[in-house]
Design an enzyme around this catalytic site. Structure first.
Site, PDB file in Angstrom:
ATOM      1  N   ARG A 196       0.872  -1.206   0.057  1.00 59.34           N
ATOM      2  CA  ARG A 196       0.088  -0.056  -0.013  1.00 59.34           C
ATOM      3  C   ARG A 196       0.867   1.151   0.003  1.00 59.34           C
ATOM      4  NH1 ARG A 196      -2.739   3.091   4.885  1.00 59.34           N
ATOM      5  NH2 ARG A 196      -4.196   4.526   3.504  1.00 59.34           N
ATOM      6  N   ASP A 254      -3.333   4.669  -2.954  1.00 57.42           N
ATOM      7  CA  ASP A 254      -4.584   5.141  -2.531  1.00 57.42           C
ATOM      8  C   ASP A 254      -5.297   6.199  -3.513  1.00 57.42           C
ATOM      9  OD1 ASP A 254      -4.077   3.691  -0.126  1.00 57.42           O
ATOM     10  OD2 ASP A 254      -4.770   5.245   1.237  1.00 57.42           O
TER      11      ASP A 254
END
EC number: 2.7.2.1
Length: 397
Positions: free
Chosen positions: A91, A148
């Site tokens: 991530r 993101d």
């Protein structure tokens, strides 16, 4: 194929090891309090039992090494050798305008992520630390970065630009980026699978409501607007973030309180939102408990919280020229039926009707709209790690 997913925060690392063929989780857990006294690794065994392993974990490389040691250990391991891990997915919080999709990580990608540190100074450095650790500990293993912000790079310019001098955008890339993109992408796709509807032909409003919260408008499979802005402060009332605010209030407070930028940042990021308005807690479960005994600030906080979400649903219904699916996810969205009910109350005029009994289900994939509801309302527990693993698998293929 086995894929390890890492989510490196400032003082933590969450991990999941997936067997992609079986679509199963082989190992999961996290390292906490990196660089602090009392650091430890918490893992979940296949039977659901939690195990805590204490250790001195001074930085992210040590944390990743600890995780790799545990998943290959005789006592708690699920694989015999690190060579069984085919890839690592990371991530990465902020990709700026440089990344509009997930990518295989190489030196050039690392350089570009580094260039985005100004946009996410608290998040991108630990994300990079995780990447560097894997380069050192598993040098031949492919790595993938999942951002993101990437999902929201499809927003049109009139949705992402602010009404500031254009030169500030040119100099500093000041614009709306949005966050929770991996979550919004996962739950919107999963909702369409549950409903047997084509993802590329729906108008979806996705509500990721947790300690951090955002709403995203998705048209024909792409994000066209989202409530978070250049930073995660903008948009909804959140656990400790203020959400939308008149920018003039900030300079007013700074002058009245005689404080600087660091102090005002702390106020809007750490002391506001649900915690600030209620004076009780940042946790909506505790706000619900306080409402039960008639606490007026708790009632007001719940009213502000749900009203802001309803406003965004209304605005995005206009932006999408209608709505086909409304999705709830995140800790609050998945589990607090009263909040979902309160948000949906009064939205019958745009075709939203929810079934009161079905809405009481917590934490499970559920269609909570009535059979005659024009808009399908769905609860989907988010799984960002699995989405990262899917992207990693796709890029390796």
């Amino acid at each position: 194929m086995k894929i390890l997913v890492l989510n490196c925060g400032s003082s933590s690392i969450k991990y999941k090891l997936f067997d992609m063929k079986a679509k199963s989780i082989l190992a999961q857990g996290g390292v906490e309090k990196i660089g602090l006294t009392g650091s430890f690794l918490k893992l979940t065994l296949p039977n659901g039992k939690k195990v805590i392993l204490e250790g001195e974990i001074l930085e992210h490389r040590t944390g990743v090494e600890y995780i790799l040691g545990v998943i290959t250990s005789e006592k708690y391991g699920c694989i015999r050798s690190l060579s069984e891990i085919d890839a690592v997915g990371h991530r990465v919080v902020h990709g700026g305008e440089k990344f509009n999709s997930s990518v295989l990580i190489d030196d050039e990608v690392i350089r570009k992520i580094t260039e985005c540190i100004d946009l996410a100074p608290l998040h991108n450095p630990p994300n990079l630390n995780g990447i560097y650790a894997v380069v050192e500990l598993m040098p031949s293993t492919p790595q993938v970065g999942v951002f993101d912000t990437a999902f929201h790079q499809t927003m049109p310019d009139f949705a992402y630009m602010y009404g500031l001098p254009y030169s500030l955008y040119e100099k500093y890339a000041i614009r709306r980026y949005g966050f929770h993109g991996t979550s919004h992408r996962y739950v919107s796709k999963r909702a369409c699978e549950m409903l047997y509807m084509s993802y590329e032909r729906q108008r979806i409003i996705s509500c990721h409501i947790g300690n951090g919260a955002s709403v995203t408008a998705i048209k024909n499979g792409i994000s066209v607007d989202t409530s978070m802005g250049m930073t995660p402060v903008e948009g909804l009332l959140m656990g400790t973030r203020c959400g939308d605010i008149d920018a003039g209030i900030l300079t007013y407070i700074m002058e009245k309180e005689n404080i600087g930028t660091s102090a005002i940042s702390t106020i809007i990021n750490k002391c506001s939102g649900v915690l600030g308005t209620s004076g009780i807690s940042s946790d909506m479960r505790e706000i619900d408990d306080a409402i039960e005994i008639g606490n007026k600030k708790a009632i007001l906080t719940s009213d502000i919280y749900t009203y802001k979400i309803k406003k965004y649903i209304g605005a995005y219904t206009v932006a999408l020229e209608g709505i086909d699916i409304l999705v709830f996810t995140g800790g609050v969205g998945e589990n607090q039926f009263r909040i979902r009910q309160k948000i949906c109350d009064g939205l019958e005029f745009i075709g939203i009707k929810i079934d009161e009994a079905t809405n009481h289900i917590r934490g499970k994939e559920t269609i909570i709209s009535t059979t005659d509801s024009k808009v399908k309302v769905v609860v989907v527990p988010t799984d960002e790690e699995f989405m990262i693993a899917l992207d990693t698998l796709s890029l390796l293929s």
